[in-house]
Design a protein around this motif. Structure first.
Motif, PDB file in Angstrom:
ATOM      1  N   ARG A  89      -6.707   1.766  -6.555  1.00  0.00           N
ATOM      2  CA  ARG A  89      -6.475   3.208  -6.619  1.00  0.00           C
ATOM      3  C   ARG A  89      -6.064   3.657  -5.213  1.00  0.00           C
ATOM      4  O   ARG A  89      -5.947   2.820  -4.311  1.00  0.00           O
ATOM      5  CB  ARG A  89      -7.751   3.947  -7.031  1.00  0.00           C
ATOM      6  CG  ARG A  89      -8.376   3.498  -8.344  1.00  0.00           C
ATOM      7  CD  ARG A  89      -8.437   4.624  -9.336  1.00  0.00           C
ATOM      8  NE  ARG A  89      -8.797   4.321 -10.707  1.00  0.00           N
ATOM      9  CZ  ARG A  89      -8.896   3.184 -11.347  1.00  0.00           C
ATOM     10  NH1 ARG A  89      -8.677   2.078 -10.739  1.00  0.00           N
ATOM     11  NH2 ARG A  89      -9.206   3.095 -12.605  1.00  0.00           N
ATOM     12  N   CYS A  90      -5.896   4.953  -5.009  1.00  0.00           N
ATOM     13  CA  CYS A  90      -5.539   5.457  -3.684  1.00  0.00           C
ATOM     14  C   CYS A  90      -6.298   6.749  -3.433  1.00  0.00           C
ATOM     15  O   CYS A  90      -6.592   7.487  -4.382  1.00  0.00           O
ATOM     16  CB  CYS A  90      -4.029   5.717  -3.619  1.00  0.00           C
ATOM     17  SG  CYS A  90      -3.511   6.425  -2.039  1.00  0.00           S
ATOM     18  N   ILE A  91      -6.573   7.022  -2.176  1.00  0.00           N
ATOM     19  CA  ILE A  91      -7.279   8.282  -1.848  1.00  0.00           C
ATOM     20  C   ILE A  91      -6.486   9.490  -2.338  1.00  0.00           C
ATOM     21  O   ILE A  91      -7.056  10.516  -2.655  1.00  0.00           O
ATOM     22  CB  ILE A  91      -7.552   8.422  -0.332  1.00  0.00           C
ATOM     23  CG1 ILE A  91      -6.270   8.130   0.472  1.00  0.00           C
ATOM     24  CG2 ILE A  91      -8.685   7.500   0.113  1.00  0.00           C
ATOM     25  CD1 ILE A  91      -6.350   8.578   1.924  1.00  0.00           C
ATOM     26  N   TYR A  92      -5.151   9.357  -2.411  1.00  0.00           N
ATOM     27  CA  TYR A  92      -4.331  10.496  -2.848  1.00  0.00           C
ATOM     28  C   TYR A  92      -4.493  10.764  -4.348  1.00  0.00           C
ATOM     29  O   TYR A  92      -4.177  11.862  -4.790  1.00  0.00           O
ATOM     30  CB  TYR A  92      -2.852  10.238  -2.558  1.00  0.00           C
ATOM     31  CG  TYR A  92      -2.494  10.288  -1.093  1.00  0.00           C
ATOM     32  CD1 TYR A  92      -2.575  11.478  -0.368  1.00  0.00           C
ATOM     33  CD2 TYR A  92      -2.060   9.141  -0.429  1.00  0.00           C
ATOM     34  CE1 TYR A  92      -2.230  11.511   0.978  1.00  0.00           C
ATOM     35  CE2 TYR A  92      -1.711   9.174   0.911  1.00  0.00           C
ATOM     36  CZ  TYR A  92      -1.799  10.362   1.614  1.00  0.00           C
ATOM     37  OH  TYR A  92      -1.463  10.407   2.937  1.00  0.00           O
ATOM     38  N   GLU A 140      -9.392   2.813  -1.129  1.00  0.00           N
ATOM     39  CA  GLU A 140      -9.364   2.762  -2.596  1.00  0.00           C
ATOM     40  C   GLU A 140      -8.457   1.660  -3.154  1.00  0.00           C
ATOM     41  O   GLU A 140      -8.530   1.352  -4.331  1.00  0.00           O
ATOM     42  CB  GLU A 140      -8.894   4.111  -3.150  1.00  0.00           C
ATOM     43  CG  GLU A 140      -9.848   5.259  -2.859  1.00  0.00           C
ATOM     44  CD  GLU A 140     -11.162   5.139  -3.611  1.00  0.00           C
ATOM     45  OE1 GLU A 140     -11.175   4.602  -4.725  1.00  0.00           O
ATOM     46  OE2 GLU A 140     -12.195   5.581  -3.060  1.00  0.00           O
ATOM     47  N   CYS A 141      -7.594   1.079  -2.321  1.00  0.00           N
ATOM     48  CA  CYS A 141      -6.713   0.006  -2.822  1.00  0.00           C
ATOM     49  C   CYS A 141      -7.461  -1.330  -2.697  1.00  0.00           C
ATOM     50  O   CYS A 141      -8.001  -1.839  -3.689  1.00  0.00           O
ATOM     51  CB  CYS A 141      -5.386   0.011  -2.096  1.00  0.00           C
ATOM     52  SG  CYS A 141      -5.511   0.074  -0.306  1.00  0.00           S
ATOM     53  N   ARG A 160      -3.319   3.641   5.710  1.00  0.00           N
ATOM     54  CA  ARG A 160      -3.899   2.309   5.958  1.00  0.00           C
ATOM     55  C   ARG A 160      -5.411   2.388   6.188  1.00  0.00           C
ATOM     56  O   ARG A 160      -5.934   1.832   7.148  1.00  0.00           O
ATOM     57  CB  ARG A 160      -3.162   1.623   7.118  1.00  0.00           C
ATOM     58  CG  ARG A 160      -1.704   1.341   6.766  1.00  0.00           C
ATOM     59  CD  ARG A 160      -0.920   0.790   7.925  1.00  0.00           C
ATOM     60  NE  ARG A 160      -1.431  -0.495   8.363  1.00  0.00           N
ATOM     61  CZ  ARG A 160      -1.024  -1.107   9.465  1.00  0.00           C
ATOM     62  NH1 ARG A 160      -0.113  -0.544  10.240  1.00  0.00           N
ATOM     63  NH2 ARG A 160      -1.528  -2.285   9.789  1.00  0.00           N
ATOM     64  N   CYS A 161      -6.072   3.085   5.249  1.00  0.00           N
ATOM     65  CA  CYS A 161      -7.534   3.190   5.322  1.00  0.00           C
ATOM     66  C   CYS A 161      -8.203   2.066   4.512  1.00  0.00           C
ATOM     67  O   CYS A 161      -9.373   1.752   4.724  1.00  0.00           O
ATOM     68  CB  CYS A 161      -7.986   4.548   4.786  1.00  0.00           C
ATOM     69  SG  CYS A 161      -7.510   4.834   3.059  1.00  0.00           S
ATOM     70  N   ASN A 162      -7.465   1.504   3.545  1.00  0.00           N
ATOM     71  CA  ASN A 162      -7.951   0.445   2.640  1.00  0.00           C
ATOM     72  C   ASN A 162      -9.090   0.908   1.722  1.00  0.00           C
ATOM     73  O   ASN A 162      -9.681   0.084   1.024  1.00  0.00           O
ATOM     74  CB  ASN A 162      -8.402  -0.813   3.410  1.00  0.00           C
ATOM     75  CG  ASN A 162      -7.216  -1.671   3.839  1.00  0.00           C
ATOM     76  OD1 ASN A 162      -6.079  -1.399   3.461  1.00  0.00           O
ATOM     77  ND2 ASN A 162      -7.466  -2.709   4.619  1.00  0.00           N
ATOM     78  N   CYS A 215       0.980   6.378   3.362  1.00  0.00           N
ATOM     79  CA  CYS A 215      -0.231   5.554   3.373  1.00  0.00           C
ATOM     80  C   CYS A 215      -0.823   5.602   4.785  1.00  0.00           C
ATOM     81  O   CYS A 215      -0.109   5.390   5.767  1.00  0.00           O
ATOM     82  CB  CYS A 215       0.129   4.118   2.991  1.00  0.00           C
ATOM     83  SG  CYS A 215      -1.224   2.964   3.245  1.00  0.00           S
ATOM     84  N   ILE A 261       1.727   2.059  -3.403  1.00  0.00           N
ATOM     85  CA  ILE A 261       0.538   2.466  -4.175  1.00  0.00           C
ATOM     86  C   ILE A 261       0.267   3.948  -3.858  1.00  0.00           C
ATOM     87  O   ILE A 261       0.006   4.762  -4.742  1.00  0.00           O
ATOM     88  CB  ILE A 261      -0.691   1.601  -3.794  1.00  0.00           C
ATOM     89  CG1 ILE A 261      -0.490   0.155  -4.286  1.00  0.00           C
ATOM     90  CG2 ILE A 261      -1.977   2.173  -4.386  1.00  0.00           C
ATOM     91  CD1 ILE A 261      -1.492  -0.827  -3.714  1.00  0.00           C
ATOM     92  N   ALA A 262       0.365   4.298  -2.579  1.00  0.00           N
ATOM     93  CA  ALA A 262       0.115   5.686  -2.165  1.00  0.00           C
ATOM     94  C   ALA A 262       1.175   6.627  -2.728  1.00  0.00           C
ATOM     95  O   ALA A 262       0.874   7.732  -3.165  1.00  0.00           O
ATOM     96  CB  ALA A 262       0.087   5.777  -0.638  1.00  0.00           C
ATOM     97  N   ARG A 296       0.810  -1.225   0.000  1.00  0.00           N
ATOM     98  CA  ARG A 296       0.000   0.000   0.000  1.00  0.00           C
ATOM     99  C   ARG A 296       0.840   1.271   0.000  1.00  0.00           C
ATOM    100  O   ARG A 296       0.454   2.260  -0.627  1.00  0.00           O
ATOM    101  CB  ARG A 296      -0.970  -0.033   1.192  1.00  0.00           C
ATOM    102  CG  ARG A 296      -2.062  -1.073   1.004  1.00  0.00           C
ATOM    103  CD  ARG A 296      -2.855  -1.283   2.272  1.00  0.00           C
ATOM    104  NE  ARG A 296      -2.056  -1.929   3.305  1.00  0.00           N
ATOM    105  CZ  ARG A 296      -2.489  -2.161   4.542  1.00  0.00           C
ATOM    106  NH1 ARG A 296      -3.705  -1.786   4.895  1.00  0.00           N
ATOM    107  NH2 ARG A 296      -1.710  -2.770   5.426  1.00  0.00           N
TER     108      ARG A 296
HETATM  109  S1  SF4 Z   1      -6.238   4.039  -0.249  1.00  0.00           S
HETATM  110 FE1  SF4 Z   1      -5.569   4.323   1.874  1.00  0.00          FE
HETATM  111  S2  SF4 Z   1      -4.674   2.308   2.455  1.00  0.00           S
HETATM  112 FE2  SF4 Z   1      -4.876   2.314   0.235  1.00  0.00          FE
HETATM  113  S3  SF4 Z   1      -2.867   2.957  -0.465  1.00  0.00           S
HETATM  114 FE3  SF4 Z   1      -4.127   4.814  -0.343  1.00  0.00          FE
HETATM  115  S4  SF4 Z   1      -3.755   5.640   1.716  1.00  0.00           S
HETATM  116 FE4  SF4 Z   1      -2.997   3.538   1.687  1.00  0.00          FE
END
Ligand code: SF4
Ligand SMILES: Cc1cc2nc3c(=O)[nH]c(=O)nc-3n(C[C@H](O)[C@H](O)[C@H](O)COP(=O)(O)O)c2cc1C
Length: 368
Positions: free
Chosen positions: A360-363, A348-349, A344-346, A342, A322-323, A319
């Motif tokens: 995907r990622c929230i960012y 969008e991944c 660690r919200c889970n 990251c 990914i972030a 993750r």
């Molecule tokens: S969506 Fe949240 S948990 Fe997943 S990579 Fe992005 S910040 Fe990390």
């Protein structure tokens, strides 16, 4: 600063340029989007990308033995190498009973069963499925790891990771494996499948670096259903080492909840940074081979300390890369403050996979 993270390490004769690898991650993306994501991670400075869930089976999409599948993996290796990283194939064999799964398709289509409920139902079938597989089928599957490894090398992969969960993990597990032949019973016999799979790769490719994804489970409290109990590690690890493993990538075993193996920050037991390193500590007592830590690694100072202390030899991140795929390069160029950590919200991944939208990622939403 971060001299250990940024220093090279050797695993089974293969040199990683630094200590950060992209953990096996099924991205659920296609075409250009997949290629862009892989390129971004490779160019972000990690030493190696592990491509998740490369099937050893001769059936299904994206199999190495098919023309399309082979071309797909060859292309990914080219992109990874062009980005300055090495490529590793995670060879896996599913332990889902496909025939057993068919009966749930109508319920899934009519939305009477959710994907999470289906996962639970399939997990319940795992024990019966692997216990009833004929020994001829079992040895055909273990030898297919060797054939797939040869194809992976031809496609351009530099290292093989054997997925020690999935079928290796369910055979290893005293919870699932109720066989009474040479593949079941004592821990030595439950290790037979994994040992045969590793040996097949070692025999086919004597010089290839082999990492084993070691899926560990525990009681009190109970976490993980497949894989190897911490108390059984002294039996399994020397057998795997003798069969040809060069390093261990240590995680919590699967077949419980996905949020245990990909734990969010608010997980009641695995919420802390480096949440699975406790299992690395058990493994390190038994082997001198390099140990790769994974799970909730996001903080550069924490990761540097674990590496410098010798708790782990290298670190895998899913993750976090990914972030921010450029996590390693930002450390190299003194831009630690610009890292998108990251949380660690889970959302969008893992959430993206569960909603069939791909990782995907929230960012991403904040990107210009
Ligand atoms: S969506 Fe949240 S948990 Fe997943 S990579 Fe992005 S910040 Fe990390
Ligand atoms: C979206 C997603 C897909 C994953 N796919 C795989 C996979 O294909 N094979 C595998 O062994 N692990 C897979 N994992 C687990 C990761 O390799 C890793 O063990 C886990 O996410 C914990 O590491 P992290 O905290 O750095 O994310 C996946 C994780 C995520 C988030």
């Amino acid at each position: 600063m971060y001299e250990t993270i940024l220093s090279p390490v050797e695993i089974g004769g293969l040199t990683l340029k630094n200590r950060i690898v992209f953990a096996p991650t099924s991205l659920g993306l296609k075409g250009e989007e997949l290629e862009q994501k892989i390129t971004a991670i490779a160019e972000g400075g990690c030493a190696m990308i592990i491509i998740g869930d490369v099937p050893v089976s001769d059936r299904g999409f994206f199999r190495l033995s098919g023309k399309k599948g082979f071309a797909h993996y060859k292309r990914l290796c080219e992109l990874i190498h062009a980005g300055g990283s090495l490529a590793c194939a995670q060879l896996h064999q599913s332990d889902s009973d496909v025939k057993g799964m068919l009966r749930y398709i109508p319920g899934l289509l009519t939305k009477k069963i959710t994907a999470e409920e289906l996962r639970h139902l399939l997990n319940q079938q795992t024990g019966r499925y692997i216990t009833q597989l004929s020994s001829q089928k079992v040895s055909a599957i273990t030898s297919s790891f060797g054939k797939a490894a040869v194809l992976a090398k031809q496609a351009g992969f530099d290292m093989i990771q054997i997925h020690g969960d999935r079928m290796c993990g369910s055979f290893s597990s005293g919870i699932y494996n109720e066989r009474t032949d040479s593949y079941g019973g004592s821990p030595e016999k439950r290790a037979h499948f994994a040992v045969e799979a590793v040996s097949a790769v070692r025999q086919a490719l004597p010089d290839m670096t082999i990492e084993y994804k070691l899926a560990v489970r525990q009681e009190n409290p109970h976490y993980g259903n497949a894989g190897i109990l911490t108390e059984e590690l002294p039996v399994f690890i020397p057998m795997l080492e003798k069969a040809g493993v060069n390093s261990f990538h240590v995680v919590l075993a699967d077949h419980s909840s996905l949020t245990d193996t990909i734990p969010p920050a608010n997980h009641p037991y695995f919420g802390e940074e480096g949440c699975f390193l406790r299992y690395c500590d058990c493994v390190r007592k038994i082997t001198k081979l390099p140990v790769c830590g994974v799970g909730g690694l996001t903080d550069p100072d924490f990761v540097e300390q674990q590496l410098a202390d010798g708790r782990i030899a290298y670190a895998a991140m899913s993750r976090q890369l990914i972030a921010d795929p450029a996590w390693p390069d930002k450390l190299r160029s003194g831009q630690k403050g610009n890292i998108r950590r990251c949380v660690r919200c889970n959302a969008e991944c893992l959430g993206g996979i569960q909603k069939h939208r791909g990782v995907r990622c929230i960012y991403d939403k904040a990107e210009p």
